[in-house]
Design a protein around this motif. Structure first.
Motif, mmCIF file in Angstrom:
data_model
loop_
_atom_site.group_PDB
_atom_site.id
_atom_site.type_symbol
_atom_site.label_atom_id
_atom_site.label_comp_id
_atom_site.label_asym_id
_atom_site.label_seq_id
_atom_site.Cartn_x
_atom_site.Cartn_y
_atom_site.Cartn_z
ATOM 1 N N SER A 26 -1.021 -8.464 1.370
ATOM 2 C CA SER A 26 -0.256 -7.460 0.647
ATOM 3 C C SER A 26 0.587 -6.654 1.628
ATOM 4 O O SER A 26 0.064 -5.915 2.449
ATOM 5 N N THR A 27 1.876 -6.827 1.533
ATOM 6 C CA THR A 27 2.785 -6.064 2.370
ATOM 7 C C THR A 27 3.143 -4.768 1.639
ATOM 8 O O THR A 27 2.967 -4.672 0.425
ATOM 9 N N THR A 31 3.331 -4.223 -2.462
ATOM 10 C CA THR A 31 2.547 -3.186 -3.124
ATOM 11 C C THR A 31 3.449 -2.274 -3.951
ATOM 12 O O THR A 31 3.119 -1.931 -5.087
ATOM 13 N N LYS A 32 4.599 -1.915 -3.400
ATOM 14 C CA LYS A 32 5.551 -1.080 -4.148
ATOM 15 C C LYS A 32 6.052 -1.806 -5.392
ATOM 16 O O LYS A 32 6.192 -1.206 -6.458
ATOM 17 N N TRP A 37 6.284 -2.705 -11.263
ATOM 18 C CA TRP A 37 6.107 -3.602 -12.407
ATOM 19 C C TRP A 37 5.110 -3.056 -13.416
ATOM 20 O O TRP A 37 5.135 -3.410 -14.586
ATOM 21 N N GLN A 38 4.218 -2.173 -12.997
ATOM 22 C CA GLN A 38 3.225 -1.624 -13.920
ATOM 23 C C GLN A 38 3.841 -0.605 -14.870
ATOM 24 O O GLN A 38 3.258 -0.299 -15.905
#
Length: 73
Positions: A26-27, A31-32, A37-38
């Motif tokens: 996970s970079t 993560t951003k 997307w959430q």
């Protein structure tokens, strides 16, 4: 030839090359993106944008076909 390659691989090579045990790193960018997307508004916007794009491609393609139908090929 591929059988010889399998025979030459050691057990540690098989473990290292296994696709079943892949770890996703996970970079900060990934993560951003997951956080973005959430957000339901972002997903709805992208859905509307992509569907509008698809509708325009089909609509403009149909118009181009009717206008250029006999002239091209």
């Amino acid at each position: 030839a591929s059988k010889n390659l399998k025979d030459n691989m050691t057990q540690s090579d098989r473990k290292r090359r296994s696709t079943r045990v892949s770890k996703v790193v996970s970079t900060p960018t990934a993560t951003k993106m997951q956080v973005i997307w959430q957000n339901e508004n972002v997903r709805e916007f992208l859905a509307e944008f992509i569907s509008t794009y698809v509708m325009m491609v089909f609509g403009l393609g149909a118009v181009a076909h009717m206008v250029l139908g006999g002239k091209m090929g």
